[in-house]
Design a protein around this motif. Structure first.
Motif, short mmCIF file in Angstrom:
data_model
loop_
_atom_site.label_atom_id
_atom_site.label_comp_id
_atom_site.label_asym_id
_atom_site.label_seq_id
_atom_site.Cartn_x
_atom_site.Cartn_y
_atom_site.Cartn_z
N SER A 4 0.81 -1.21 0.00
CA SER A 4 0.00 0.00 0.00
C SER A 4 0.85 1.27 0.00
CB SER A 4 -0.93 0.02 1.21
OG SER A 4 -1.80 -1.09 1.18
N TYR A 5 1.99 1.22 0.67
CA TYR A 5 2.87 2.38 0.81
C TYR A 5 4.30 1.98 0.49
CZ TYR A 5 -1.21 3.99 3.37
OH TYR A 5 -2.49 4.32 3.74
N PRO A 6 4.66 1.91 -0.80
CA PRO A 6 5.99 1.43 -1.17
C PRO A 6 7.14 2.29 -0.65
CG PRO A 6 4.77 2.18 -3.11
CD PRO A 6 3.83 2.23 -1.95
N GLU A 7 6.88 3.57 -0.30
CA GLU A 7 7.94 4.43 0.22
C GLU A 7 8.25 4.15 1.68
OE1 GLU A 7 4.08 6.57 1.10
OE2 GLU A 7 4.85 5.32 -0.50
N VAL A 8 7.44 3.31 2.32
CA VAL A 8 7.63 2.97 3.73
C VAL A 8 8.57 1.78 3.85
CG1 VAL A 8 6.46 2.06 5.78
CG2 VAL A 8 5.39 3.87 4.44
N VAL A 35 13.56 9.53 10.95
CA VAL A 35 12.33 8.74 10.90
C VAL A 35 11.17 9.52 11.49
CG1 VAL A 35 11.23 6.59 11.65
CG2 VAL A 35 13.65 6.60 11.05
N ARG A 36 10.07 9.51 10.80
CA ARG A 36 8.87 10.18 11.30
C ARG A 36 8.06 9.29 12.23
NH1 ARG A 36 3.92 12.12 7.66
NH2 ARG A 36 4.13 9.95 7.19
N ALA A 37 8.00 7.98 11.91
CA ALA A 37 7.19 7.08 12.74
C ALA A 37 7.66 5.64 12.63
CB ALA A 37 5.73 7.17 12.33
#
Length: 192
Positions: A4-8, A35-37
């Protein structure tokens, strides 16, 4: 998450160097304040040295960034079940130390670790890590669905078609959530 979120960056985060593909949560190979989360599900209680993890959070998280942990809850039903369900993992709310002797990637864990640090020893956590703030704790209300679906390790007991019925039963049992819950969410934010 990966699809769903390939940049993660989605990986197994563990506290051992035995798994080559895993990101070691106690010595992350990430840049400072990059890192944000972080999101961890049923992993924190496997960290044999949680102090190292918190030090890494302070180092790697951006200010305002945070960590969401979903961990075993410490209510009566969870304590009863977890002591019997996983032979390789303990559930000791009275364990005197945050550190748990580990004998491999899935052995030696104390499933009560989130209770010990974020509830029982919360003042010690806040004193040791003033740059990290526990901003939210919440009991998960999906205990029936978790049991019926088999959780992470067991086979599913009922068909998916019954999930709406289970959700209704869980809503009716809401007043008993502190007794019946199996998991809780802990949100930690880096403040400085």
């Amino acid at each position: 998450m990966r699809h769903s979120y390939p940049e993660v960056l989605a990986t197994d985060i563990v506290a051992t160097e035995q798994l080559d593909m895993a990101l070691d949560a106690e010595a992350m190979s990430l840049d400072d304040h990059s890192v944000r989360a972080f999101y961890g599900q049923n992993c924190f209680h496997h960290f044999p040295h949680p102090d190292r993890f918190f030090t890494e959070l302070e180092r790697t998280l951006k200010i305002g960034g945070g960590t969401i942990l979903i961990e075993p809850f410490h209510g009566p039903f969870a304590a009863f079940l977890y002591k019997r369900l996983f032979k390789s993992e303990g559930f000791d709310m009275h364990f005197p130390s945050w550190e748990t002797p580990s004998s491999g990637p899935m052995n030696g864990a104390n499933q009560a670790l989130s209770y010990i640090i974020f509830v029982r020893d919360r003042q010690a956590f806040e004193s040791k890590y003033p740059g990290l703030e526990i901003v939210h704790q919440e009991i998960c209300g999906n205990y029936l669905r978790y049991l019926v679906c088999g959780g992470l390790n067991f086979r599913q007991l009922l068909p998916d078609a019954l999930i709406p019925v289970l959700k209704v039963v869980e809503k009716l049992l809401y007043p008993l959530r502190r007794v019946l819950a199996l998991h809780h969410i802990v949100v930690i934010r880096r403040t400085s």
